[in-house]
Design a protein around this motif. Structure first.
Motif, PDB file in Angstrom:
ATOM      1  N   ASN A  80      29.615   0.739  38.252  1.00  0.00           N
ATOM      2  CA  ASN A  80      29.049   0.594  39.592  1.00  0.00           C
ATOM      3  C   ASN A  80      29.587  -0.648  40.297  1.00  0.00           C
ATOM      4  OD1 ASN A  80      27.574   2.961  39.452  1.00  0.00           O
ATOM      5  ND2 ASN A  80      25.793   1.939  38.579  1.00  0.00           N
ATOM      6  N   LEU A  81      29.736  -1.754  39.571  1.00  0.00           N
ATOM      7  CA  LEU A  81      30.316  -2.965  40.161  1.00  0.00           C
ATOM      8  C   LEU A  81      31.747  -2.715  40.629  1.00  0.00           C
ATOM      9  CD1 LEU A  81      28.987  -5.574  37.591  1.00  0.00           C
ATOM     10  CD2 LEU A  81      28.495  -5.595  40.050  1.00  0.00           C
ATOM     11  N   ILE A  82      32.507  -2.024  39.801  1.00  0.00           N
ATOM     12  CA  ILE A  82      33.902  -1.739  40.141  1.00  0.00           C
ATOM     13  C   ILE A  82      33.979  -0.800  41.343  1.00  0.00           C
ATOM     14  CG2 ILE A  82      35.991  -0.564  39.335  1.00  0.00           C
ATOM     15  CD1 ILE A  82      35.265  -1.740  36.509  1.00  0.00           C
ATOM     16  N   LEU A  83      33.189   0.266  41.337  1.00  0.00           N
ATOM     17  CA  LEU A  83      33.216   1.208  42.460  1.00  0.00           C
ATOM     18  C   LEU A  83      32.743   0.547  43.749  1.00  0.00           C
ATOM     19  CD1 LEU A  83      31.975   4.471  40.732  1.00  0.00           C
ATOM     20  CD2 LEU A  83      34.272   4.002  41.608  1.00  0.00           C
ATOM     21  N   ASP A  84      31.712  -0.281  43.665  1.00  0.00           N
ATOM     22  CA  ASP A  84      31.264  -1.003  44.856  1.00  0.00           C
ATOM     23  C   ASP A  84      32.361  -1.924  45.363  1.00  0.00           C
ATOM     24  OD1 ASP A  84      28.816   0.241  44.749  1.00  0.00           O
ATOM     25  OD2 ASP A  84      27.770  -1.461  43.853  1.00  0.00           O
ATOM     26  N   GLY A  85      33.035  -2.585  44.430  1.00  0.00           N
ATOM     27  CA  GLY A  85      34.129  -3.475  44.815  1.00  0.00           C
ATOM     28  C   GLY A  85      35.278  -2.712  45.451  1.00  0.00           C
ATOM     29  N   LEU A  86      35.626  -1.568  44.890  1.00  0.00           N
ATOM     30  CA  LEU A  86      36.689  -0.759  45.475  1.00  0.00           C
ATOM     31  C   LEU A  86      36.301  -0.285  46.869  1.00  0.00           C
ATOM     32  CD1 LEU A  86      37.762   1.395  42.405  1.00  0.00           C
ATOM     33  CD2 LEU A  86      39.150  -0.323  43.573  1.00  0.00           C
ATOM     34  N   GLY A  87      35.030  -0.008  47.065  1.00  0.00           N
ATOM     35  CA  GLY A  87      34.559   0.427  48.373  1.00  0.00           C
ATOM     36  C   GLY A  87      34.618  -0.665  49.419  1.00  0.00           C
ATOM     37  N   ASN A  88      34.675  -1.915  48.984  1.00  0.00           N
ATOM     38  CA  ASN A  88      34.720  -3.037  49.913  1.00  0.00           C
ATOM     39  C   ASN A  88      36.129  -3.536  50.196  1.00  0.00           C
ATOM     40  OD1 ASN A  88      31.939  -3.107  50.195  1.00  0.00           O
ATOM     41  ND2 ASN A  88      31.683  -4.418  48.416  1.00  0.00           N
ATOM     42  N   VAL A  89      37.107  -2.943  49.531  1.00  0.00           N
ATOM     43  CA  VAL A  89      38.488  -3.372  49.741  1.00  0.00           C
ATOM     44  C   VAL A  89      38.978  -2.809  51.066  1.00  0.00           C
ATOM     45  CG1 VAL A  89      40.852  -3.173  48.885  1.00  0.00           C
ATOM     46  CG2 VAL A  89      38.984  -3.525  47.288  1.00  0.00           C
ATOM     47  N   ALA A  90      39.521  -3.668  51.889  1.00  0.00           N
ATOM     48  CA  ALA A  90      40.055  -3.217  53.175  1.00  0.00           C
ATOM     49  C   ALA A  90      41.527  -2.862  53.003  1.00  0.00           C
ATOM     50  CB  ALA A  90      39.913  -4.309  54.220  1.00  0.00           C
ATOM     51  N   THR A  91      41.912  -1.740  53.567  1.00  0.00           N
ATOM     52  CA  THR A  91      43.310  -1.333  53.504  1.00  0.00           C
ATOM     53  C   THR A  91      43.793  -1.041  54.911  1.00  0.00           C
ATOM     54  OG1 THR A  91      42.654   0.945  53.144  1.00  0.00           O
ATOM     55  CG2 THR A  91      43.154  -0.349  51.192  1.00  0.00           C
ATOM     56  N   GLY A  92      44.859  -1.716  55.293  1.00  0.00           N
ATOM     57  CA  GLY A  92      45.439  -1.477  56.618  1.00  0.00           C
ATOM     58  C   GLY A  92      44.490  -1.787  57.749  1.00  0.00           C
ATOM     59  N   GLY A  93      43.572  -2.729  57.534  1.00  0.00           N
ATOM     60  CA  GLY A  93      42.642  -3.097  58.588  1.00  0.00           C
ATOM     61  C   GLY A  93      41.448  -2.169  58.714  1.00  0.00           C
ATOM     62  N   MET A  94      41.403  -1.137  57.896  1.00  0.00           N
ATOM     63  CA  MET A  94      40.281  -0.205  57.949  1.00  0.00           C
ATOM     64  C   MET A  94      39.524  -0.278  56.642  1.00  0.00           C
ATOM     65  SD  MET A  94      42.156   3.072  59.641  1.00  0.00           S
ATOM     66  CE  MET A  94      40.646   3.997  59.696  1.00  0.00           C
ATOM     67  N   GLY A  95      38.240  -0.114  56.679  1.00  0.00           N
ATOM     68  CA  GLY A  95      37.446  -0.131  55.461  1.00  0.00           C
ATOM     69  C   GLY A  95      37.784   1.068  54.590  1.00  0.00           C
ATOM     70  N   PHE A  96      37.846   0.860  53.302  1.00  0.00           N
ATOM     71  CA  PHE A  96      38.130   1.922  52.356  1.00  0.00           C
ATOM     72  C   PHE A  96      36.862   2.731  52.146  1.00  0.00           C
ATOM     73  CE2 PHE A  96      38.523   3.473  47.976  1.00  0.00           C
ATOM     74  CZ  PHE A  96      39.745   4.112  48.063  1.00  0.00           C
ATOM     75  N   VAL A  97      36.962   4.034  52.207  1.00  0.00           N
ATOM     76  CA  VAL A  97      35.808   4.912  52.052  1.00  0.00           C
ATOM     77  C   VAL A  97      35.794   5.434  50.622  1.00  0.00           C
ATOM     78  CG1 VAL A  97      34.679   7.014  52.848  1.00  0.00           C
ATOM     79  CG2 VAL A  97      35.947   5.586  54.460  1.00  0.00           C
ATOM     80  N   THR A  98      34.696   5.270  49.942  1.00  0.00           N
ATOM     81  CA  THR A  98      34.604   5.776  48.575  1.00  0.00           C
ATOM     82  C   THR A  98      33.935   7.138  48.568  1.00  0.00           C
ATOM     83  OG1 THR A  98      32.426   4.898  48.061  1.00  0.00           O
ATOM     84  CG2 THR A  98      34.296   3.413  47.743  1.00  0.00           C
ATOM     85  N   TYR A  99      34.111   7.823  47.461  1.00  0.00           N
ATOM     86  CA  TYR A  99      33.498   9.137  47.325  1.00  0.00           C
ATOM     87  C   TYR A  99      31.989   9.042  47.192  1.00  0.00           C
ATOM     88  CZ  TYR A  99      33.110   8.269  42.315  1.00  0.00           C
ATOM     89  OH  TYR A  99      32.785   7.737  41.092  1.00  0.00           O
ATOM     90  N   ARG A 100      31.469   7.807  47.005  1.00  0.00           N
ATOM     91  CA  ARG A 100      30.020   7.655  46.852  1.00  0.00           C
ATOM     92  C   ARG A 100      29.309   7.552  48.196  1.00  0.00           C
ATOM     93  NH1 ARG A 100      28.362   3.596  42.458  1.00  0.00           N
ATOM     94  NH2 ARG A 100      28.563   2.194  44.187  1.00  0.00           N
ATOM     95  N   ASP A 101      30.077   7.515  49.281  1.00  0.00           N
ATOM     96  CA  ASP A 101      29.476   7.418  50.607  1.00  0.00           C
ATOM     97  C   ASP A 101      28.896   8.783  50.971  1.00  0.00           C
ATOM     98  OD1 ASP A 101      28.839   7.194  53.293  1.00  0.00           O
ATOM     99  OD2 ASP A 101      30.515   5.860  53.706  1.00  0.00           O
ATOM    100  N   ALA A 102      27.591   8.876  50.972  1.00  0.00           N
ATOM    101  CA  ALA A 102      26.922  10.161  51.181  1.00  0.00           C
ATOM    102  C   ALA A 102      27.094  10.696  52.601  1.00  0.00           C
ATOM    103  CB  ALA A 102      25.434  10.025  50.861  1.00  0.00           C
ATOM    104  N   ASN A 103      27.414   9.821  53.562  1.00  0.00           N
ATOM    105  CA  ASN A 103      27.496  10.251  54.949  1.00  0.00           C
ATOM    106  C   ASN A 103      28.865  10.820  55.329  1.00  0.00           C
ATOM    107  OD1 ASN A 103      24.874   9.364  55.453  1.00  0.00           O
ATOM    108  ND2 ASN A 103      25.610   7.271  55.690  1.00  0.00           N
ATOM    109  N   LEU A 104      29.858  10.625  54.493  1.00  0.00           N
ATOM    110  CA  LEU A 104      31.201  11.080  54.828  1.00  0.00           C
ATOM    111  C   LEU A 104      31.738  12.010  53.753  1.00  0.00           C
ATOM    112  CD1 LEU A 104      32.700   7.673  55.956  1.00  0.00           C
ATOM    113  CD2 LEU A 104      31.966   9.539  57.426  1.00  0.00           C
ATOM    114  N   ARG A 105      32.493  12.988  54.185  1.00  0.00           N
ATOM    115  CA  ARG A 105      33.158  13.880  53.240  1.00  0.00           C
ATOM    116  C   ARG A 105      34.590  13.381  53.096  1.00  0.00           C
ATOM    117  NH1 ARG A 105      30.283  18.540  52.315  1.00  0.00           N
ATOM    118  NH2 ARG A 105      32.121  19.584  51.503  1.00  0.00           N
ATOM    119  N   VAL A 106      35.020  13.171  51.882  1.00  0.00           N
ATOM    120  CA  VAL A 106      36.390  12.726  51.646  1.00  0.00           C
ATOM    121  C   VAL A 106      37.099  13.758  50.786  1.00  0.00           C
ATOM    122  CG1 VAL A 106      35.824  10.290  51.860  1.00  0.00           C
ATOM    123  CG2 VAL A 106      35.750  11.364  49.622  1.00  0.00           C
ATOM    124  N   GLY A 107      38.396  13.754  50.900  1.00  0.00           N
ATOM    125  CA  GLY A 107      39.191  14.721  50.154  1.00  0.00           C
ATOM    126  C   GLY A 107      39.321  14.366  48.694  1.00  0.00           C
TER     127      GLY A 107
END
Length: 132
Positions: free
Chosen positions: A37-64
């Motif tokens: 959970n710490l690692i996944l939360d951390g990965l979710g907070n990593v910014a890439t290309g100026g945009m926030g990284f979306v993790t698969y755990r975000d219940a509000n968004l569907r990701v591929g």
């Protein structure tokens, strides 16, 4: 931020059992889940290309599936790396840890001053985490 110190600490019990007892650690599921959970939360907070990284755990968004797979792969690599580092720390600091364990078995608790005294005799070797 990926929280490498907290992830390493969460895996410390598993690393200790495996390195000291020489067998796979059963009963460390909560440690593994906490680190994951710490690692996944951390990965979710990593910014890439100026945009926030979306993790698969975000219940509000569907990701591929590609993002889910890449996140899982990155989390697995981090978990393996942190577990290996935790095992190295157990081996490197074995005298300190054995003394702590011995005194805890006798007394049941240790004061900060007692731990500091042990560390003077058996200095801790903890390298800073780089490149994360």
């Amino acid at each position: 931020r990926r929280r490498p110190y907290a992830s390493r600490a969460a895996l410390g019990g598993k690393a200790g059992v495996e390195m000291v007892l020489g067998r796979l650690a059963s009963g460390t599921e909560s440690d593994i889940n906490q680190a994951k959970n710490l690692i996944l939360d951390g990965l979710g907070n990593v910014a890439t290309g100026g945009m926030g990284f979306v993790t698969y755990r975000d219940a509000n968004l569907r990701v591929g599936p590609r993002i889910r797979d890449e996140t899982a792969d990155a989390a697995t690599l981090d978990m393996e790396r942190y577990l290996m580092k935790a095992k190295e720390m157990v081996v490197t600091n074995r005298d300190f840890l054995d003394e702590i364990a011995s005194r805890l078995l006798k007394k049941g608790y240790l004061l900060a001053s007692e731990i500091a005294a042990i560390e003077k005799v058996h200095p801790l070797n903890v390298e800073p985490i780089r490149g994360i």
